[in-house]
Design an enzyme around this catalytic site. Structure first.
Site, PDB file in Angstrom:
ATOM      1  N   ASP A 176       6.957  -4.098   8.339  1.00 41.93           N
ATOM      2  CA  ASP A 176       5.539  -4.010   7.984  1.00 41.93           C
ATOM      3  C   ASP A 176       5.134  -5.433   7.632  1.00 41.93           C
ATOM      4  O   ASP A 176       5.506  -5.946   6.574  1.00 41.93           O
ATOM      5  CB  ASP A 176       5.343  -3.067   6.799  1.00 41.93           C
ATOM      6  CG  ASP A 176       3.878  -2.920   6.378  1.00 41.93           C
ATOM      7  OD1 ASP A 176       3.064  -3.779   6.771  1.00 41.93           O
ATOM      8  OD2 ASP A 176       3.555  -1.968   5.652  1.00 41.93           O
ATOM      9  N   HIS A 177       4.382  -6.086   8.531  1.00 38.09           N
ATOM     10  CA  HIS A 177       4.136  -7.518   8.353  1.00 38.09           C
ATOM     11  C   HIS A 177       3.419  -7.830   7.046  1.00 38.09           C
ATOM     12  O   HIS A 177       3.535  -8.941   6.529  1.00 38.09           O
ATOM     13  CB  HIS A 177       3.366  -8.091   9.541  1.00 38.09           C
ATOM     14  CG  HIS A 177       1.960  -7.607   9.658  1.00 38.09           C
ATOM     15  ND1 HIS A 177       1.626  -6.425  10.258  1.00 38.09           N
ATOM     16  CD2 HIS A 177       0.791  -8.159   9.241  1.00 38.09           C
ATOM     17  CE1 HIS A 177       0.319  -6.268  10.212  1.00 38.09           C
ATOM     18  NE2 HIS A 177      -0.217  -7.299   9.607  1.00 38.09           N
ATOM     19  N   HIS A 239       0.813   0.203   5.019  1.00 41.20           N
ATOM     20  CA  HIS A 239       0.433  -0.953   4.198  1.00 41.20           C
ATOM     21  C   HIS A 239       0.024  -0.553   2.778  1.00 41.20           C
ATOM     22  O   HIS A 239       0.503  -1.118   1.789  1.00 41.20           O
ATOM     23  CB  HIS A 239      -0.732  -1.714   4.837  1.00 41.20           C
ATOM     24  CG  HIS A 239      -0.485  -2.153   6.241  1.00 41.20           C
ATOM     25  ND1 HIS A 239       0.743  -2.582   6.696  1.00 41.20           N
ATOM     26  CD2 HIS A 239      -1.311  -2.231   7.315  1.00 41.20           C
ATOM     27  CE1 HIS A 239       0.654  -2.914   7.978  1.00 41.20           C
ATOM     28  NE2 HIS A 239      -0.579  -2.707   8.366  1.00 41.20           N
TER      29      HIS A 239
END
Length: 486
Positions: A176-177, A239
Site C-alpha cells: 500500500d504505497h 489506505h
C-alpha cells in the site's frame, strides 16, 4: 550493505513499472542498496527484446541519472522475457533465465517477485512459480502484490489461499504505497517518541480524529476500473483503515515488525461492527455532478468515459469508525475521501477536548494536524494571548512543513517499501488478519449500498463533498477542521 537478489516483475511493460518501479529501483542503485549482485527480469505479453527493454528503463530514469553512462549501466542489469501467465512452457524458460542470472550475478538464490498485474492472475502465477520450481526454497523468496487485494472478503480469501499454496504469510508483502509515505511513518515518532503526546493519546483527552484523503481530479481515464470499484473499495478498505490502525494502536512493546503488527491487528479485531441502523447513519456516499470551477466546466461522474450513464458508484465516502479498546472506546474516527474536491491533500486532525474556560469566553480546542501530502509535516494549534493592552485570546500555531515533491527530501514510497522488502521488514505492509477484518466491515457497507437503502448524495465539483458529510459530524458536536472551500 547492497542486496543480492534477482527481481522478477510480472507486468513489466505496464504504467506502474515505468512510472514507479524502475525509478525506485534506480534510486536504490544510486544509494548503494543495489549494486553488482542484482538483476531484474521483466515479463509481459509484448514481444520486446532486451535492448528495447533497456531503452524503456533508461527513458523512465532519465531525470534521475547523473549521466547517460550511469543510466545505461543500471539498465544493463535488466532482462526481458515475453510471457503468457497461463503457459507452463514460459515458466520453464523463466526458470532457466532465473538460474542463469543467479549464477552470473552471484545472487545467492535470493528472489523477489513483484506482481504488477490484475489480481485474477495472482493465483495462476503463484501456482506456476511452485510447480516449475522457480520457487525452490533456496535463498530468500519474497512476493510483493499490488492492491486491490480482492473486491470483497470472498475474493480476498480465495486470493490469499492461492498465494499461501506457494508462499508463507511471512513471505507475502501486500503493498500500500500510502504506508511508504514519510509522514505516515512519522506517526510512530510523533506518538511514541514524545511524552507530550503519548500520555494524552487516549479517550480522556481526544475528542475525535479526522482523516481526509482529498483529490482535486475526477476519475479521468480510470472510469472503467473506478465504476467497478468506487471510493469505498479504492480508498477506505486499504489506505484509510491502515492509517486509522497507526493512529489508534496501543504502544508496542518494542519497535519491531512483530510487535507493531500485533498492535495493528488488535485494532482491526476491535473495530466496532455497526448495526444496520448505524450503517445507514454513520456512512455517507456521494457522487460529483457537473459544474464550473473558476469559469471552467466539468462534466459529471456519469458523463465520464467508460462510466455507466446510470451508475450509482460513489466518488465520495465519509463515515465514522469506532474501536472498542480501553484507549479509544467511544471516540469517533471520522474519515472522508473523494474526487473533484476543492483541493488535493491528505490530512489528519487530532482534535483534543476543550478545557473549561476561566476567561469568560469559550476556548478553541487544541488540534494536532499531520500533513501527509502534498506537503509533509505537522502543526499544533494552541490558545495564546493577543498582543496588546487588553487580555484577548488568540490562536497560535507551531508549524513544521516541507514540500517533499519539490525538494526531493523524502524517498518515493515505492523506493522505501521495496527497500523494506529487501530487508525483510514487513512493518509497513498489510497482514492477512488486517485485510480480512477490514473486508468484513466494508462488505457490510457495500451490501447496504448495493441495495440502495441509503441516499446517493450529489455534490458540486470544487466543494468538499455533500452536506450530509458535514451533518454527520454535527451529530457528534464536531466539525471538519480542514475546510479549504471556506
Amino acid at each position: 550493505m547492497s542486496s543480492k537478489v534477482i527481481v522478477t516483475i510480472f507486468g513489466a511493460s505496464g504504467d506502474l513499472a515505468q512510472r514507479k518501479l524502475y525509478p525506485s529501483l534506480f534510486r536504490l542503485y544510486k544509494s548503494g542498496n543495489l549494486s553488482e549482485h542484482f538483476a531484474v527480469i521483466g515479463t509481459a505479453r509484448r514481444p520486446w527484446s532486451k535492448e528495447y527493454f533497456e531503452s524503456v528503463v533508461v527513458d523512465s530514469i532519465s531525470d534521475l541519472a547523473d549521466s547517460p553512462e550511469q543510466a545505461q549501466e543500471f539498465a544493463s542489469h535488466f532482462y526481458y522475457q515475453s510471457h503468457d501467465v497461463q503457459d507452463t512452457e514460459h515458466y520453464i524458460e523463466l526458470c532457466k533465465l532465473q538460474n542463469k542470472l543467479n549464477e552470473e550475478y552471484q545472487a545467492e538464490n535470493n528472489k523477489l517477485f513483484f506482481l504488477s498485474m490484475a489480481p485474477q492472475f495472482f493465483g495462476t502465477i503463484a501456482k506456476h512459480l511452485k510447480s516449475e520450481h522457480i520457487v525452490d526454497g533456496k535463498g530468500f523468496e519474497r512476493l510483493i502484490v499490488e492492491k486491490p487485494f480482492g473486491t470483497d472478503l470472498a475474493t480476498a480469501s480465495k486470493l490469499n489461499e492461492d498465494l499461501l499454496a506457494t508462499f508463507d504469510e511471512e513471505q507475502i508483502f501486500r503493498i500500500d504505497h500510502y504506508l511508504g509515505k514519510e509522514m505516515i511513518q512519522n506517526i510512530f515518532a510523533i506518538r511514541f517518541a514524545n511524552l507530550l503526546f503519548e500520555n494524552i493519546w487516549n479517550r480522556d483527552y481526544i475528542d475525535n480524529v479526522q482523516i481526509t484523503f482529498a483529490e482535486k481530479l475526477g476519475v479521468e481515464e480510470r472510469g472503467g476500473y473506478y465504476d467497478q470499484s468506487g471510493a469505498l473499495r479504492d480508498m477506505v478498505q486499504n489506505h484509510t483503515l491502515q492509517l486509522l490502525s497507526l493512529l489508534a494502536m496501543d504502544k508496542p512493546k518494542s519497535f519491531t515488525k512483530e510487535n507493531i503488527r500485533a498492535e495493528k491487528v488488535k485494532v482491526f479485531e476491535r473495530l466496532v461492527q455497526p448495526s444496520e441502523d448505524d450503517l445507514k447513519r454513520l456512512f455517507i456516499r456521494g457522487q460529483y455532478k457537473s459544474g464550473k470551477v473558476n469559469g471552467k466546466k466539468y462534466i459529471s461522474y456519469r458523463s465520464e468515459p467508460n462510466v455507466n450513464a446510470e451508475s450509482t458508484t460513489e466518488t465520495f465516502v465519509s463515515g465514522a469508525f469506532f474501536i472498542d479498546t480501553d484507549r479509544f472506546r467511544d471516540v469517533p474516527f471520522f474519515f472522508r475521501t473523494g474526487k473533484r474536491l476543492t483541493a488535493k491533500g491528505t490530512h489528519v486532525n487530532i482534535v483534543f477536548k476543550q478545557m473549561n474556560s476561566i476567561f469568560g469566553e469559550p476556548l478553541k480546542p487544541n488540534i494536532l494536524t499531520i500533513y501527509i501530502q502534498p506537503t509533509e509535516g505537522f502543526s499544533l494549534s494552541v490558545n495564546g494571548k493577543e498582543v496588546g493592552e487588553l487580555f484577548n485570546l488568540a490562536p497560535i500555531s507551531f508549524d513544521y512543513r516541507t514540500d517533499a515533491t519539490a525538494s526531493g527530501a523524502s524517498p518515493d514510497p515505492y523506493e522505501k517499501l521495496i527497500f523494506d522488502v529487501l530487508n525483510n521488514d514487513s512493518t509497513n505492509f498489510s497482514h492477512w488478519d488486517e485485510v480480512k477484518a477490514s473486508w468484513e466491515l466494508i462488505d457490510k457497507i457495500e451490501q447496504l449500498w448495493s441495495q440502495n437503502q441509503v441516499p446517493l448524495h450529489e455534490y458540486a465539483v470544487g466543494s468538499m463533498g455533500p452536506e450530509a458529510a458535514f451533518d454527520l459530524l454535527a451529530q457528534f458536536g464536531a466539525r471538519w477542521q480542514w475546510q479549504p472551500d471556506k
